[in-house]
Design a protein around this motif. Structure first.
Motif, PDB file in Angstrom:
ATOM      1  N   GLU A   1       0.394  -0.663   2.735  1.00 41.86           N
ATOM      2  CA  GLU A   1       2.213   0.026   1.631  1.00 41.86           C
ATOM      3  C   GLU A   1       1.809  -0.469   0.133  1.00 41.86           C
ATOM      4  O   GLU A   1       1.590  -0.174  -0.927  1.00 41.86           O
ATOM      5  CB  GLU A   1       2.782  -0.884   2.325  1.00 41.86           C
ATOM      6  N   SER A   2       0.731  -1.283   0.272  1.00 42.52           N
ATOM      7  CA  SER A   2       0.466  -2.103  -0.922  1.00 42.52           C
ATOM      8  C   SER A   2      -1.235  -3.141  -0.700  1.00 42.52           C
ATOM      9  O   SER A   2      -1.464  -3.634  -0.226  1.00 42.52           O
ATOM     10  CB  SER A   2       1.317  -2.831  -1.346  1.00 42.52           C
TER      11      SER A   2
ATOM     12  N   LEU B   1      -2.925  -7.250   1.855  1.00 45.34           N
ATOM     13  CA  LEU B   1      -3.266  -6.208   2.428  1.00 45.34           C
ATOM     14  C   LEU B   1      -1.636  -6.189   2.713  1.00 45.34           C
ATOM     15  O   LEU B   1      -1.732  -7.296   3.526  1.00 45.34           O
ATOM     16  CB  LEU B   1      -4.384  -4.668   3.085  1.00 45.34           C
ATOM     17  N   ARG B   2      -0.780  -5.132   2.362  1.00 43.74           N
ATOM     18  CA  ARG B   2       1.086  -5.554   3.071  1.00 43.74           C
ATOM     19  C   ARG B   2       0.641  -4.213   3.756  1.00 43.74           C
ATOM     20  O   ARG B   2       0.329  -2.599   3.204  1.00 43.74           O
ATOM     21  CB  ARG B   2       1.893  -5.420   1.633  1.00 43.74           C
TER      22      ARG B   2
ATOM     23  N   ASN C   1       2.270  -9.151   5.764  1.00 46.19           N
ATOM     24  CA  ASN C   1       0.931  -9.823   4.431  1.00 46.19           C
ATOM     25  C   ASN C   1      -0.867  -9.361   4.981  1.00 46.19           C
ATOM     26  O   ASN C   1       0.036 -10.697   6.582  1.00 46.19           O
ATOM     27  CB  ASN C   1       1.330 -10.446   3.625  1.00 46.19           C
TER      28      ASN C   1
ATOM     29  N   SER D   1     -10.619   0.303  -1.308  1.00 45.48           N
ATOM     30  CA  SER D   1      -9.642   1.564  -1.240  1.00 45.48           C
ATOM     31  C   SER D   1     -10.139   2.660  -1.188  1.00 45.48           C
ATOM     32  O   SER D   1     -11.450   2.949  -1.878  1.00 45.48           O
ATOM     33  CB  SER D   1      -9.229   1.589  -2.792  1.00 45.48           C
TER      34      SER D   1
ATOM     35  N   TYR E   1      -2.949   3.477  -7.850  1.00 47.31           N
ATOM     36  CA  TYR E   1      -2.643   3.480  -9.318  1.00 47.31           C
ATOM     37  C   TYR E   1      -0.872   4.005  -8.916  1.00 47.31           C
ATOM     38  O   TYR E   1      -0.249   2.936  -9.412  1.00 47.31           O
ATOM     39  CB  TYR E   1      -3.062   3.897 -10.317  1.00 47.31           C
TER      40      TYR E   1
ATOM     41  N   THR F   1       0.663   4.335  -5.799  1.00 43.89           N
ATOM     42  CA  THR F   1       1.687   3.749  -4.731  1.00 43.89           C
ATOM     43  C   THR F   1       1.247   2.495  -4.471  1.00 43.89           C
ATOM     44  O   THR F   1       1.733   1.014  -3.958  1.00 43.89           O
ATOM     45  CB  THR F   1       1.458   4.292  -3.171  1.00 43.89           C
ATOM     46  N   LEU F   2      -0.509   1.766  -4.337  1.00 37.34           N
ATOM     47  CA  LEU F   2      -0.629   1.042  -3.676  1.00 37.34           C
ATOM     48  C   LEU F   2      -1.060  -0.111  -4.769  1.00 37.34           C
ATOM     49  O   LEU F   2      -0.829  -1.620  -4.363  1.00 37.34           O
ATOM     50  CB  LEU F   2      -2.092   1.192  -2.858  1.00 37.34           C
ATOM     51  N   LEU F   3      -1.693   0.067  -6.030  1.00 36.75           N
ATOM     52  CA  LEU F   3      -1.111  -1.010  -6.578  1.00 36.75           C
ATOM     53  C   LEU F   3      -0.726  -0.687  -8.296  1.00 36.75           C
ATOM     54  O   LEU F   3      -1.473   0.088  -9.077  1.00 36.75           O
ATOM     55  CB  LEU F   3      -3.075  -1.493  -6.821  1.00 36.75           C
ATOM     56  N   PRO F   4       0.128  -0.411  -8.845  1.00 41.11           N
ATOM     57  CA  PRO F   4       0.997   0.709  -9.466  1.00 41.11           C
ATOM     58  C   PRO F   4       0.627  -0.398 -10.767  1.00 41.11           C
ATOM     59  O   PRO F   4       0.819  -0.909 -10.932  1.00 41.11           O
ATOM     60  CB  PRO F   4       2.319   0.210  -9.388  1.00 41.11           C
TER      61      PRO F   4
END
Ligand SMILES: Cc1cc2nc3c(=O)[nH]c(=O)nc-3n(C[C@H](O)[C@H](O)[C@H](O)COP(=O)(O)OP(=O)(O)OC[C@H]3O[C@@H](n4cnc5c(N)ncnc54)[C@H](O)[C@@H]3O)c2cc1C
Length: 489
Positions: free
Chosen positions: A246-247, A258-259, A264, A272, A280, A282-285
């Motif tokens: 998710e992130s 990682l989530r 967590n 990645s 960029y 969704t995972l680490l906006p």
């Protein structure tokens, strides 16, 4: 306690990174959103047929072998005929793996002197020797790796790289004959680029296929994934399928985990393997980076028809190309009008030619692909139907026989479904295109210098798309990680 690495995505880059990090002593966990590993390199089976759904051309196989224990290496065969070419004017030409034989074939069919083809391929080999150690097997984003004496020597020969002419310009000047220009222009599509824009340096791709050879794995392309999976499992890598990350959990200076499924999970290091745009988004906006990426032209995508065919076609080889009449128009449609021309170049790949088990006796498994633009809101239903008719018309005319009534069943993959299945932004197959001489420098690095422990592999980051380059990205990451482990000791 063992160091832990979390990997997002089980594409080629993710699998290779998992193996390399496990060998460095990491406890590795790989999260894959879909039901199986492979990403774009995948397969499906239906009614006694097996289809490779993505890559079909296997080059530089030693990059895979060096990842695998000897007993896990699979057999692959060097092809005698790399591609069978069909031109609109009726010319048929076999690209033999033997370069002398290929050059003679070109001379006999088109009057382009054999020695001109041989000289071109020699020059492509020279470009490879100059560029590969810098741009393919190295991080160009680490100054101490980039500015070395050997690289300086290579840079002094930069004039050999043809960066200032386009691939088409170079080919036009070299060959003169429109058919052979088109044949060598096609290599731009191997990384989703436009031969009328991409630099002449990309003639290096013809070196891989013609001088070093094209191969096919016994059992089909998915054997590559099976072998990587077997190796990773042997090294204790844990895989979690149907498990989208998710992130990424990162502070200002380092990554911490990682989530996943609302929880967590802590990692010392995160890799990645997902499309960098998707990362960029969704995972680490990061809107600043996204904006920059959106200004870069994306590579092309593909529209693929998988046809179970009732009969075998002896006039076809494993790889077959049916060229369009107007290549310039085809690329203008792809990159400017974002559509597919009514006369597209058609690629037909029939793995059952090499791997008999891929189709029932006397039948064939056709993977029929045309280049397509990235998904940008087109009416794909309409485009699919129209292109299907155009493909059939072309194949029927050139092969001089009815094709449609030989199709037992059909499946289709288009840019929208490529994005849905693999997370590739707008279905672009190789992330950013290489339509500029600076493209290599604009690709995302394999690491973030400001966030320790965060790494990137796969076809949308440095060094680029395609199986060999994805494998190389994992190697570059492992080298950096190993150096850092050594420095800490
Ligand atoms: C039609 C087609 C033909 C091609 N032909 C060739 C060829 O002939 N030769 C060649 O060398 N290359 C070819 N390529 C290119 C090659 O397939 C790719 O460059 C390569 O497979 C990409 O690997 P990757 O490591 O970037 O991962 P990808 O294949 O992009 O896989 C990424 C993985 O990440 C997963 N994922 C995405 N988001 C998440 C998330 N949030 N959490 C968990 N998992 C996630 C996806 O499900 C996917 O499995 C072709 C590609 C296509 C599409």
């Amino acid at each position: 306690m063992k160091l832990k690495a979390g990997i997002i995505g089980a594409g080629i880059g993710g699998l290779a990174a998992a193996i390399r990090l496990a060998r460095l002593g990491y406890q590795v966990e790989v999260f894959e959103q879909s039901a199986r590993a492979g990403g774009k390199l995948n397969e499906f089976r239906q009614d006694g047929f097996r289809f490779d759904t993505g890559p079909s051309l296997f080059t530089l196989p030693h990059l895979l072998d060096e990842l695998l224990d000897e007993d896990l290496r699979f057999r692959y065969r060097k092809l005698d005929v790399v591609t069978q070419y069909f031109f609109d004017d009726g010319t048929r030409l076999s690209a033999f793996a033997d370069v002398e034989k290929f050059a003679t074939e070109v001379e006999q069919k088109t009057q382009v002197p054999a020695k001109r083809v041989l000289r071109y391929l020699k020059q492509a080999a020279q470009i490879y020797r100059l560029t590969a150690p810098i741009f393919i097997f190295n991080s160009i984003h680490r100054f101490r790796k980039l500015f070395t004496w050997p690289n300086l020597g290579r840079a002094l020969q930069a004039f050999r790289l043809k960066p200032l002419s386009t691939l088409h310009g170079l080919n036009q000047k070299t060959f003169g004959d429109p058919r052979i220009i088109q044949l060598f222009d096609r290599y731009a599509t191997y990384n989703g680029s436009n031969p009328y824009k991409t630099p002449g340096t990309l003639s290096v791709i013809s070196h891989l296929e013609h001088n070093l050879g094209a191969y096919f794995p016994a059992g089909g392309m998915y054997q590559i994934v099976e072998a990587l999976l077997a190796q990773a499992n042997r090294l204790g890598v844990r895989f979690f399928y149907h498990t989208p990350v998710e992130s990424v959990i990162a502070g200002k200076k380092s990554v911490s985990g990682l989530r996943v499924k609302g929880e967590n999970r802590s990692y010392n290091l995160v890799v990645s393997d997902v499309d960098i745009h998707h990362f960029y988004r969704t995972l680490l906006p990061d809107s600043r980076r996204l904006k920059k990426m959106e200004r870069t032209e994306r590579s092309s995508s593909a529209l693929i028809f998988y046809w179970g065919m009732k009969k075998r076609f002896p006039e076809l080889e494993l790889h077959n190309i049916f060229f369009s009449q107007d290549y310039r128009h085809e690329f203008s449609c792809l990159f400017e009008q974002k559509t597919i021309t009514n006369d597209p170049t058609v690629y037909v790949f029939i793995s059952s030619k090499e791997n008999l088990a891929d189709a029932p006796a006397d039948m064939g498994n056709w993977f029929v692909m045309v280049n397509a633009p990235e998904a940008a809101g087109q009416n794909w239903e309409k485009l699919r139907q129209r292109t299907r008719q155009n493909i059939l018309k072309k194949l029927q005319r050139i092969l001089n026989q009815e094709i449609e009534n030989q199709i037992l069943f059909e499946r289709i993959l288009d840019p929208v479904t490529i994005e849905e299945l693999t997370g590739s932004f707008q279905g672009a197959m190789y992330g950013p295109s290489s339509n500029s001489p600076f493209s290599a420098f604009n690709r995302h690095p394999n690491f973030r210098s400001d966030i320790a422990g965060l790494y990137f592999v796969g076809g949308t980051v440095h060094p680029g798309g395609g199986i060999p380059l994805c494998l190389s990205s994992a190697n570059i990451v492992a080298e950096i990680v190993e150096e850092q482990l050594t420095e800490k000791k």
